[in-house]
Design an enzyme around this catalytic site. Structure first.
Site, PDB file in Angstrom:
ATOM      1  N   GLU A   1       0.237  -4.721  15.495  1.00 64.18           N
ATOM      2  CA  GLU A   1      -0.551  -6.299  15.043  1.00 64.18           C
ATOM      3  C   GLU A   1      -1.777  -6.356  15.728  1.00 64.18           C
ATOM      4  OE1 GLU A   1       0.847  -8.063  12.451  1.00 64.18           O
ATOM      5  OE2 GLU A   1       2.709  -6.745  12.457  1.00 64.18           O
TER       6      GLU A   1
ATOM      7  N   GLY B   1       8.788 -12.459  10.684  1.00 63.94           N
ATOM      8  CA  GLY B   1       7.933 -11.825   9.838  1.00 63.94           C
ATOM      9  C   GLY B   1       7.652 -12.638   8.656  1.00 63.94           C
ATOM     10  N   TYR B   2       6.451 -12.645   7.991  1.00 69.08           N
ATOM     11  CA  TYR B   2       6.031 -13.413   7.005  1.00 69.08           C
ATOM     12  C   TYR B   2       5.049 -12.148   5.958  1.00 69.08           C
ATOM     13  CZ  TYR B   2       1.613 -13.693   9.424  1.00 69.08           C
ATOM     14  OH  TYR B   2       0.232 -13.596   9.935  1.00 69.08           O
ATOM     15  N   GLY B   3       4.665 -11.107   6.599  1.00 71.79           N
ATOM     16  CA  GLY B   3       4.191 -10.222   5.884  1.00 71.79           C
ATOM     17  C   GLY B   3       4.743  -8.961   5.866  1.00 71.79           C
ATOM     18  N   SER B   4       3.961  -7.866   6.370  1.00 69.98           N
ATOM     19  CA  SER B   4       4.545  -6.399   6.439  1.00 69.98           C
ATOM     20  C   SER B   4       5.962  -6.331   7.018  1.00 69.98           C
ATOM     21  CB  SER B   4       3.616  -5.402   6.949  1.00 69.98           C
ATOM     22  OG  SER B   4       3.303  -5.588   8.239  1.00 69.98           O
TER      23      SER B   4
END
Length: 242
Positions: free
Chosen positions: A133, A12-15
């Site tokens: 996604e 994960g790099y966002g939400s």
């Protein structure tokens, strides 16, 4: 996602940093190299609507940065500055003089996390992420360097013991959802002021776009990592909202 007989990892790099997937066993923190993180992905299904799309994060690879000249400006403003402090919000930020051709993957780090999913939960989580996604995101395989274990339980030691090391560094190779520069929902490069105003104006089924930005900023700070692009964007958005 990287599936094996021992389960799979989700990066994960966002939400996903502040809104974890269901059924995960534990989480590790770390980073991927060779990418920059930007709010250059349009969101018409979560933080916006088809009539008024919001903005969410995606990753832009070093390979794409080298090929597309229009993407160069941001990397000089944020990632490549020798002194990365932004003096004032909205002011002109000095640009680095580093040649893009001399940049290596190690120069570009995006901090985030990875969740381990036990074998019995793999299919359920894959189905969940395939729904979550959407809107331009596709899966890509990247290595993830582990810096710390943020959650420990009865699964942790056994799983971590099987993770390979290179020069003393533990890493996993996993798939990750990215909205590439070729996908129809890719917006960038977009001026940070334009992005900030759009975020303030937007709301979708998952809530206010500004909430997404705020939680992401707080989560990245919690990793002990500096992301000057996120910080400037959030400061601008906060000013525009007020």
């Amino acid at each position: 996602m990287a599936q094996s007989e021992n389960g799979m990892w989700i990066i994960g790099y966002g939400s996903l940093i502040f809104k974890p997937p269901p059924f995960y066993s534990f989480r590790v923190n770390g980073y991927i190299e060779g990418f920059i993180r930007r709010f250059w992905q349009s969101s018409s299904d979560h933080r916006g609507t088809p009539e008024s799309p919001g903005r969410v994060v995606t990753l832009v690879s070093l390979e794409d940065l080298l090929v597309h000249d229009k993407l160069h400006h941001d990397i000089h403003v944020y990632e490549l500055l020798e002194h990365k402090a932004i003096v004032s919000v909205g002011a002109s930020v000095a640009q680095s003089s580093v040649s893009i051709s001399s940049v290596s993957k190690a120069d570009l780090k995006v901090w985030g996390c990875a969740y381990y999913i036990a074998p019995e939960n793999v299919e359920k989580v894959k189905e969940y992420l395939d729904v979550r996604e959407q809107d331009g995101y596709t899966t890509h395989v990247v290595p993830f360097v582990i810096s710390s274990i943020s959650e420990e339980n009865e699964f942790t030691d056994e799983v971590i013991s099987h993770i390979p090391k290179e020069n003393g560094v533990s890493y996993i190779t996993s798939s990750i959802y990215i909205g590439t520069v070729e996908n129809a929902s890719f917006i960038g490069p977009e001026d940070v002021k334009v992005t900030a105003k759009k975020i303030v104006e937007s709301r979708g089924p998952s809530g206010e776009n500004l909430e997404y930005l705020q939680k992401l900023c707080e989560s990245v700070r919690g990793l002990g990592a500096a992301d000057q692009y996120l910080e400037e964007l959030y400061k601008l958005a906060s000013l525009y909202r007020n």
